[in-house]
Design a protein around this motif. Structure first.
Motif, PDB file in Angstrom:
ATOM      1  N   THR A  85      -8.120  -9.126  -5.064  1.00 27.51           N
ATOM      2  CA  THR A  85      -7.444  -7.875  -4.731  1.00 27.51           C
ATOM      3  C   THR A  85      -6.078  -8.173  -4.117  1.00 27.51           C
ATOM      4  O   THR A  85      -5.980  -8.924  -3.161  1.00 27.51           O
ATOM      5  CB  THR A  85      -8.290  -7.043  -3.752  1.00 27.51           C
ATOM      6  OG1 THR A  85      -9.527  -6.718  -4.379  1.00 27.51           O
ATOM      7  CG2 THR A  85      -7.580  -5.759  -3.350  1.00 27.51           C
ATOM      8  N   THR A 131      -7.019  -0.636 -11.367  1.00 24.14           N
ATOM      9  CA  THR A 131      -8.258   0.128 -11.470  1.00 24.14           C
ATOM     10  C   THR A 131      -8.136   1.413 -10.664  1.00 24.14           C
ATOM     11  O   THR A 131      -7.683   1.391  -9.524  1.00 24.14           O
ATOM     12  CB  THR A 131      -9.448  -0.707 -10.932  1.00 24.14           C
ATOM     13  OG1 THR A 131      -9.472  -1.963 -11.614  1.00 24.14           O
ATOM     14  CG2 THR A 131     -10.757   0.009 -11.137  1.00 24.14           C
ATOM     15  N   THR A 183     -14.447   5.159 -13.584  1.00 28.30           N
ATOM     16  CA  THR A 183     -13.516   4.086 -13.275  1.00 28.30           C
ATOM     17  C   THR A 183     -12.661   3.806 -14.499  1.00 28.30           C
ATOM     18  O   THR A 183     -13.195   3.527 -15.581  1.00 28.30           O
ATOM     19  CB  THR A 183     -14.262   2.795 -12.865  1.00 28.30           C
ATOM     20  OG1 THR A 183     -15.020   3.057 -11.688  1.00 28.30           O
ATOM     21  CG2 THR A 183     -13.282   1.663 -12.578  1.00 28.30           C
ATOM     22  N   THR A 216      -6.818   0.103  -7.093  1.00 27.31           N
ATOM     23  CA  THR A 216      -6.824  -1.322  -6.774  1.00 27.31           C
ATOM     24  C   THR A 216      -5.996  -2.082  -7.795  1.00 27.31           C
ATOM     25  O   THR A 216      -6.198  -1.919  -9.003  1.00 27.31           O
ATOM     26  CB  THR A 216      -8.260  -1.886  -6.779  1.00 27.31           C
ATOM     27  OG1 THR A 216      -9.085  -1.097  -5.925  1.00 27.31           O
ATOM     28  CG2 THR A 216      -8.285  -3.328  -6.325  1.00 27.31           C
ATOM     29  N   GLN A 226      -9.577   1.380 -16.060  1.00 29.47           N
ATOM     30  CA  GLN A 226      -8.966   0.073 -15.832  1.00 29.47           C
ATOM     31  C   GLN A 226      -7.977  -0.235 -16.944  1.00 29.47           C
ATOM     32  O   GLN A 226      -8.248   0.002 -18.118  1.00 29.47           O
ATOM     33  CB  GLN A 226     -10.027  -1.018 -15.765  1.00 29.47           C
ATOM     34  CG  GLN A 226      -9.451  -2.372 -15.428  1.00 29.47           C
ATOM     35  CD  GLN A 226     -10.522  -3.427 -15.272  1.00 29.47           C
ATOM     36  OE1 GLN A 226     -11.590  -3.344 -15.875  1.00 29.47           O
ATOM     37  NE2 GLN A 226     -10.252  -4.418 -14.469  1.00 29.47           N
ATOM     38  N   LYS A 253      -5.000  -2.489  -2.327  1.00 23.52           N
ATOM     39  CA  LYS A 253      -6.037  -1.474  -2.545  1.00 23.52           C
ATOM     40  C   LYS A 253      -5.778  -0.325  -1.588  1.00 23.52           C
ATOM     41  O   LYS A 253      -5.515  -0.549  -0.408  1.00 23.52           O
ATOM     42  CB  LYS A 253      -7.415  -2.064  -2.297  1.00 23.52           C
ATOM     43  CG  LYS A 253      -8.549  -1.052  -2.464  1.00 23.52           C
ATOM     44  CD  LYS A 253      -9.888  -1.716  -2.404  1.00 23.52           C
ATOM     45  CE  LYS A 253     -10.480  -1.629  -1.038  1.00 23.52           C
ATOM     46  NZ  LYS A 253     -11.867  -2.090  -0.950  1.00 23.52           N
ATOM     47  N   VAL A 304     -15.139  -1.892 -10.139  1.00 23.46           N
ATOM     48  CA  VAL A 304     -13.959  -2.665  -9.776  1.00 23.46           C
ATOM     49  C   VAL A 304     -14.249  -4.130 -10.077  1.00 23.46           C
ATOM     50  O   VAL A 304     -15.329  -4.620  -9.749  1.00 23.46           O
ATOM     51  CB  VAL A 304     -13.603  -2.451  -8.285  1.00 23.46           C
ATOM     52  CG1 VAL A 304     -12.446  -3.334  -7.864  1.00 23.46           C
ATOM     53  CG2 VAL A 304     -13.266  -0.986  -8.038  1.00 23.46           C
ATOM     54  N   GLN A 320      -9.899   5.711  -5.375  1.00 21.97           N
ATOM     55  CA  GLN A 320      -9.448   4.384  -4.946  1.00 21.97           C
ATOM     56  C   GLN A 320      -8.619   3.770  -6.061  1.00 21.97           C
ATOM     57  O   GLN A 320      -8.970   3.867  -7.236  1.00 21.97           O
ATOM     58  CB  GLN A 320     -10.673   3.523  -4.672  1.00 21.97           C
ATOM     59  CG  GLN A 320     -10.385   2.170  -4.086  1.00 21.97           C
ATOM     60  CD  GLN A 320     -11.690   1.432  -3.869  1.00 21.97           C
ATOM     61  OE1 GLN A 320     -12.240   0.865  -4.812  1.00 21.97           O
ATOM     62  NE2 GLN A 320     -12.195   1.463  -2.655  1.00 21.97           N
ATOM     63  N   GLN A 331       0.839  -1.205   0.000  1.00 18.82           N
ATOM     64  CA  GLN A 331       0.000   0.000   0.000  1.00 18.82           C
ATOM     65  C   GLN A 331       0.873   1.254   0.000  1.00 18.82           C
ATOM     66  O   GLN A 331       0.553   2.231  -0.680  1.00 18.82           O
ATOM     67  CB  GLN A 331      -0.929   0.008   1.206  1.00 18.82           C
ATOM     68  CG  GLN A 331      -2.065  -0.967   1.100  1.00 18.82           C
ATOM     69  CD  GLN A 331      -3.010  -0.868   2.279  1.00 18.82           C
ATOM     70  OE1 GLN A 331      -2.647  -0.426   3.369  1.00 18.82           O
ATOM     71  NE2 GLN A 331      -4.244  -1.286   2.071  1.00 18.82           N
ATOM     72  N   SER A 361      -5.461  -5.842  -8.921  1.00 22.39           N
ATOM     73  CA  SER A 361      -6.132  -7.132  -8.775  1.00 22.39           C
ATOM     74  C   SER A 361      -5.451  -8.177  -9.631  1.00 22.39           C
ATOM     75  O   SER A 361      -4.989  -7.894 -10.732  1.00 22.39           O
ATOM     76  CB  SER A 361      -7.590  -7.023  -9.210  1.00 22.39           C
ATOM     77  OG  SER A 361      -8.266  -6.044  -8.459  1.00 22.39           O
ATOM     78  N   SER A 377      -7.317   3.682  -0.534  1.00 25.47           N
ATOM     79  CA  SER A 377      -8.303   4.745  -0.665  1.00 25.47           C
ATOM     80  C   SER A 377      -7.621   6.042  -0.300  1.00 25.47           C
ATOM     81  O   SER A 377      -6.930   6.126   0.723  1.00 25.47           O
ATOM     82  CB  SER A 377      -9.492   4.490   0.264  1.00 25.47           C
ATOM     83  OG  SER A 377     -10.132   3.303  -0.102  1.00 25.47           O
TER      84      SER A 377
END
Length: 160
Positions: free
Chosen positions: A136, A66, A52, A152, A54, A139, A130, A150, A16, A154, A141
């Motif tokens: 995940t 994402t 969003t 992410t 991606q 992730k 997402v 956010q 993170q 994945s 925020s």
């Protein structure tokens, strides 16, 4: 006894904190804005004013990055990107901006993933989108000028 070799291991430096550092660097250099970690992203998935972006990651490791972004942040970023006053921007420019931000984030993460790693073109959709068919990995925020976003990373689920 049949043994199945484990899949590629994600680089241990992909945390993170590393994702936050990449995002913070992009936001400060590109948008001249600061990002803070958000303590609570409750309600983000139900908001209507989101885009969003991606990007699929292909190679020895399969997954996606994402970026869920509030439209006011996208508008500010688009104004900086296109050098246009925010009131004169349309939805196409907002989508292009979120796509480009997502692609830049994924490009910076690429070096932390197993090689070879290739990026798809970004896809941008309305709302909170997402992937639910992926696991995940990391992730975070974040908050920018009272707006949530956010990011992410994945991993694509592989059939057993």
């Amino acid at each position: 006894m049949l043994q199945i070799a484990p899949g590629p291991i994600i680089a241990p430096q992909l945390t993170q904190a590393a994702l936050h550092e990449i995002a913070e660097s992009l936001w400060s250099s590109f948008l001249e804005s600061e990002l803070q970690r958000a303590t609570d992203d409750a309600g983000l998935a139900t908001r209507a004013d989101l885009l969003t972006g991606q990007v699929a990651l292909h190679g020895d490791w399969q997954g996606s990055l994402t970026l869920v972004c509030a439209k006011p942040i996208a508008r500010k970023a688009a104004a900086a990107m296109f050098n246009i006053a925010p009131v004169h921007l349309d939805d196409t420019e907002l989508r292009d901006t979120v796509g480009e931000l997502t692609h830049i984030l994924a490009g910076n993460l690429k070096s932390l993933l197993p090689a070879p790693c290739h990026l798809s073109l970004p896809v941008v959709t309305e709302g909170y989108n997402v992937p639910i068919n992926e696991k995940t990995v990391v992730k975070i925020s974040l908050q920018c000028e009272d707006h949530l976003l956010q990011i992410t990373l994945s991993e694509k689920e592989t059939p057993v």
